[in-house]
Design an enzyme around this catalytic site. Structure first.
Site, PDB file in Angstrom:
ATOM      1  N   ASP A   1      23.813 -25.700   9.164  1.00 22.13           N
ATOM      2  CA  ASP A   1      24.795 -25.592   8.026  1.00 22.13           C
ATOM      3  C   ASP A   1      25.301 -26.973   7.768  1.00 22.13           C
ATOM      4  O   ASP A   1      25.006 -28.071   8.498  1.00 22.13           O
ATOM      5  CB  ASP A   1      26.058 -24.709   8.627  1.00 22.13           C
ATOM      6  CG  ASP A   1      26.876 -24.184   7.681  1.00 22.13           C
ATOM      7  OD1 ASP A   1      26.513 -24.290   6.358  1.00 22.13           O
ATOM      8  OD2 ASP A   1      27.962 -23.753   7.824  1.00 22.13           O
ATOM      9  N   GLY A   2      25.915 -27.135   6.616  1.00 20.90           N
ATOM     10  CA  GLY A   2      26.600 -28.271   6.118  1.00 20.90           C
ATOM     11  C   GLY A   2      27.948 -28.215   5.752  1.00 20.90           C
ATOM     12  O   GLY A   2      28.402 -26.993   5.535  1.00 20.90           O
TER      13      GLY A   2
ATOM     14  N   GLU B   1      23.769 -29.866   3.659  1.00 28.91           N
ATOM     15  CA  GLU B   1      22.876 -28.771   4.005  1.00 28.91           C
ATOM     16  C   GLU B   1      21.520 -29.081   4.073  1.00 28.91           C
ATOM     17  O   GLU B   1      20.863 -28.318   4.985  1.00 28.91           O
ATOM     18  CB  GLU B   1      23.013 -27.823   2.706  1.00 28.91           C
ATOM     19  CG  GLU B   1      24.688 -27.125   2.687  1.00 28.91           C
ATOM     20  CD  GLU B   1      24.766 -25.811   3.687  1.00 28.91           C
ATOM     21  OE1 GLU B   1      23.929 -25.827   4.569  1.00 28.91           O
ATOM     22  OE2 GLU B   1      25.715 -25.281   3.624  1.00 28.91           O
TER      23      GLU B   1
ATOM     24  N   ASP C   1      22.942 -20.774   5.374  1.00 29.61           N
ATOM     25  CA  ASP C   1      23.565 -19.953   4.048  1.00 29.61           C
ATOM     26  C   ASP C   1      23.377 -20.523   2.977  1.00 29.61           C
ATOM     27  O   ASP C   1      24.093 -20.309   2.119  1.00 29.61           O
ATOM     28  CB  ASP C   1      24.952 -19.589   4.696  1.00 29.61           C
ATOM     29  CG  ASP C   1      25.560 -20.976   5.069  1.00 29.61           C
ATOM     30  OD1 ASP C   1      25.172 -21.966   4.491  1.00 29.61           O
ATOM     31  OD2 ASP C   1      26.499 -21.013   5.660  1.00 29.61           O
TER      32      ASP C   1
ATOM     33  N   HIS D   1      29.990 -17.347   6.985  1.00 33.84           N
ATOM     34  CA  HIS D   1      31.242 -16.870   7.011  1.00 33.84           C
ATOM     35  C   HIS D   1      31.520 -15.229   6.790  1.00 33.84           C
ATOM     36  O   HIS D   1      32.585 -14.944   6.582  1.00 33.84           O
ATOM     37  CB  HIS D   1      32.422 -17.559   5.962  1.00 33.84           C
ATOM     38  CG  HIS D   1      32.342 -19.072   5.908  1.00 33.84           C
ATOM     39  ND1 HIS D   1      32.620 -19.739   6.897  1.00 33.84           N
ATOM     40  CD2 HIS D   1      31.914 -19.744   4.866  1.00 33.84           C
ATOM     41  CE1 HIS D   1      32.494 -21.115   6.574  1.00 33.84           C
ATOM     42  NE2 HIS D   1      31.936 -21.117   5.448  1.00 33.84           N
TER      43      HIS D   1
ATOM     44  N   ASP E   1      28.207 -23.729  11.593  1.00 31.57           N
ATOM     45  CA  ASP E   1      29.539 -24.102  10.887  1.00 31.57           C
ATOM     46  C   ASP E   1      30.311 -24.863  11.571  1.00 31.57           C
ATOM     47  O   ASP E   1      30.868 -26.039  11.158  1.00 31.57           O
ATOM     48  CB  ASP E   1      30.224 -22.867  10.439  1.00 31.57           C
ATOM     49  CG  ASP E   1      31.405 -23.214   9.629  1.00 31.57           C
ATOM     50  OD1 ASP E   1      31.151 -23.551   8.396  1.00 31.57           O
ATOM     51  OD2 ASP E   1      32.439 -22.898  10.046  1.00 31.57           O
TER      52      ASP E   1
END
Length: 233
Positions: free
Chosen positions: A14-15, A53, A75, A130, A140
């Protein structure tokens, strides 16, 4: 084609970015059998969410010391679509888009393409961010940590976490005191079911995953709150 003795690794990335552009961070969770490794980092100078990302899978894939068969979960549709569909055309066009424009973030796309080439196989999976997916939520948090540490090292004031994150960080409500689940339903309304010790009900508890074996030999990571997901029921 991967050999029978190939090392199989699962990665979640994740970023994060404040301001977009602004300070950013990336995070990755690597899992090989029962062994896990967490990676994170960040940039205090202005960057973008897409660059973070991209950086996360680059760092994760290059951290593996031997060629592996990798299931990588992100994501970011930008990352997944780019590496699976766009990169091949960009390379044929001399790293130009269909309209002849320079590819944005070309340096990172080149790095990611090279990182993928080091391995026997990399399968790309998209997960909704999320949404209570345990490993995605961990990635995250690692990205947020990387961003925070980069800002602190540069002497940049770190803003308080968003309201939703502060709410999630509160101690879990003990079941039995009548408290309701913290999740929302598909209609966007508060869940009316009594919470478990985690603060979620038996339907929305993200700590309980399906766990059914997949065709790739991994375990299904769909959060069900207990039992199998619809695909494996």
């Amino acid at each position: 084609m991967a050999g029978l003795g190939a090392v199989r690794v699962e990665i979640w990335t994740d970023g994060a970015c404040s301001g977009n552009p602004g300070p950013g961070g990336w995070g990755a969770l690597l899992r090989y059998g029962d062994v896990e490794k967490e990676l994170c980092g960040g940039e205090s100078s202005p960057t973008t969410n897409n660059r973070m990302e991209l950086t996360a899978p680059i760092r994760a894939l290059t951290a593996l010391t031997r060629a592996s068969v990798v299931d990588l979960y992100t994501d970011s549709t930008y990352v997944r679509n780019g590496i699976m569909s766009w990169v091949a055309n960009w390379k044929r066009n001399g790293w130009r888009t269909r309209d002849g424009q320079p590819v944005k973030n070309e340096d990172l796309w080149r790095d990611l393409d090279a990182a993928v080439a080091r391995h026997d196989e990399v399968a790309w999976h998209w997960v909704k961010g999320h949404a209570g997916h345990v490993e995605n939520e961990r990635a995250d948090r690692l990205a947020a940590r990387g961003q925070r540490e980069a800002m602190e090292a540069a002497g940049i004031p770190v803003p308080p976490p968003p309201k939703a994150q502060r709410r999630a960080a509160r101690p879990a409500t003990v079941a039995g005191d009548g408290a309701r689940c913290r999740a929302t339903t598909k209609l966007g309304k508060p869940c009316p079911i009594t919470a478990r010790p985690s603060g979620f009900c038996h339907v929305h508890d993200p700590a309980v995953l399906c766990g059914a074996p997949t065709r790739r030999g991994t375990r299904c990571g769909v959060a069900t709150g207990g039992g199998r997901c619809p695909a494996h029921a």
